[in-house]
Write an enzyme that holds these catalytic residues in place. Structure first.
Site, PDB file in Angstrom:
ATOM      1  N   SER A 145       0.618  -1.354  -0.413  1.00  0.00           N
ATOM      2  CA  SER A 145       0.199  -0.437   0.107  1.00  0.00           C
ATOM      3  C   SER A 145       1.212   1.281  -0.119  1.00  0.00           C
ATOM      4  CB  SER A 145      -1.400  -0.050   0.933  1.00  0.00           C
ATOM      5  OG  SER A 145      -1.484   1.286   1.631  1.00  0.00           O
ATOM      6  N   TYR A 158      -2.631  -0.548  10.741  1.00  0.00           N
ATOM      7  CA  TYR A 158      -2.384  -1.406   9.288  1.00  0.00           C
ATOM      8  C   TYR A 158      -0.893   0.086   8.537  1.00  0.00           C
ATOM      9  CZ  TYR A 158      -4.416  -1.018   4.159  1.00  0.00           C
ATOM     10  OH  TYR A 158      -4.450  -1.195   2.387  1.00  0.00           O
TER      11      TYR A 158
END
Ligand SMILES: NC(=O)c1ccc[n+]([C@@H]2O[C@H](COP(=O)([O-])OP(=O)(O)OC[C@H]3O[C@@H](n4cnc5c(N)ncnc54)[C@H](O)[C@@H]3O)[C@@H](O)[C@H]2O)c1
Length: 251
Positions: A145, A158
Site C-alpha cells: 500500500s 495498518y
C-alpha cells in the site's frame, strides 16, 4: 485468452473480490492458469466462474492466509494442478478505517491486522519460495500500500503492517536475487474496492479529496502493475515497491 505469460501458472490470495479478483482475471486473460485463494468460499468460487465463463482456467482453494496448513495446501494444489508455480500475488489484507489516537490502539486490532497483513504474507512467501527455488524461477508480487511507504492517516496499525510487508519484500528479494526469483510489491493509494466502499462515507470523501486525480485507482489499474512486475519485461526489477498514487506523492 493468450499473452506473453501464456501457459504459465499463478496463485492469487484474497482473489474473491476487489484487487485480488482483478489480478486473477488479468492473469487468466494472459493465458495463465490461476489458483484463486480466499477465506470466503462463495466469493472465490464466483471469481473462478468469471474466469471459466470467459474461457480461462482456474481452480478455487479455500485458504485463510494466517493458517500455515491452508497455505501449504494452497501451494500444493497449484503445483499438482498446473505442474509448477510461476507467479504469486500475495494480496489478502484487511483494514480498520477509523483514526484512533495512539494510546487507544488496542491489542486485538494489532493482532488481527498483523496476522492477516504481515504474517499472512510471511507464510505465503515461505511456501511459494520453497517451490520457486526448486524450479529456479518465479516472480512474486505482494500487495502492500502507499501506507507501506508513507502514512495512512486513518490507520496506524495498518501503516505498520504494510511497512512490514515492504521489509519482507526487500529482504526476500535480496536473498533470492541469485536464485532466479524476483519479489516486488505494489503500493497503491486508495483503490475502488469493497474494502474502500465499506469505510464510512465521510472518510471515503476525505481520502478521495486528498487525491490529485480526484478519484481512487481501479482494481484493474493495480492488476496491470502486477502483470507487468511478473512479466519478463520487468526482468531487472526486484525488491521494489511500485508506487501507484495518482500523484499523491507530488504534493
Ligand atoms: N482498497 C484500497 O484502497 C487499498 C489500497 C492499498 C492497498 N490495498 C491492499 O490491497 C489488498 C486487497 O484489498 P482490497 O481493497 O481488494 O480488499 P477487499 O476487502 O475488497 O478484498 C479482500 C479479499 O481478501 C480476502 N481475505 C481477507 N482476509 C483473508 C484471509 N485471512 N485469508 C484469505 N483471504 C482473505 C477477503 O475475503 C476478500 O475477498 C489488501 O492487502 C489491501 O490492504 C487496498
Amino acid at each position: 485468452m493468450a499473452g506473453a505469460l501464456s501457459g504459465k501458472s499463478a496463485l492469487v490470495t484474497g482473489a474473491g473480490m476487489g484487487i485480488g479478483r482483478a489480478v486473477a482475471l488479468a492473469f487468466a486473460r494472459e493465458g495463465v492458469g490461476v489458483l484463486v485463494a480466499d477465506v470466503n468460499l462463495a466469493a472465490g468460487e464466483e471469481t473462478v466462474g468469471l474466469i471459466t465463463q470467459a474461457g480461462g482456467e482456474a481452480v478455487f482453494v479455500r485458504c485463510d492466509v494466517t493458517n500455515k496448513e491452508d497455505v501449504q495446501r494452497m501451494v500444493g494444489t497449484a503445483v499438482s494442478r498446473f505442474g509448477r508455480l510461476d507467479y504469486a500475488c500475495n494480496n489478502a489484507g484487511i483494514h480498520t478505517p477509523a483514526p484512533v489516537p495512539f494510546p487507544d490502539l488496542d491489542d486485538a486490532t494489532w493482532d488481527s491486522l498483523m496476522n492477516v497483513n504481515l504474517k499472512g504474507v510471511f507464510l505465503c512467501l515461505k511456501e511459494e519460495l520453497r517451490q520457486m527455488e526448486k524450479q529456479g524461477a518465479g516472480a512474486i508480487v505482494n500487495v502492500a500500500s502507499l501506507a507501506g511507504i508513507s502514512v495512512d492517516p486513518m490507520d496506524t496499525i495498518y501503516t505498520a503492517s504494510k511497512h512490514g510487508v515492504m521489509g519482507l519484500t526487500k529482504a526476500a528479494a535480496f536473498e533470492y536475487v541469485k536464485k532466479g526469483v524476483r519479489i516486488n510489491a505494489v503500493c497503491p493509494a486508495p483503490v475502488n474496492t469493497p474494502m474502500l466502499r465499506s469505510a464510512p462515507m465521510e472518510l471515503q470523501n476525505l481520502l478521495i479529496s486528498m487525491l490529485p486525480m480526484g478519484r481512487p485507482a481501479t482494481s484493474e489499474e493495480v492488476a496491470g502493475a502486477v502483470i507487468y512486475l511478473c512479466s519478463d519485461v520487468a526482468s531487472y526489477v526486484t525488491g521494489t515497491g511500485m508506487v501507484m498514487d495518482g500523484g499523491v506523492s507530488l504534493v
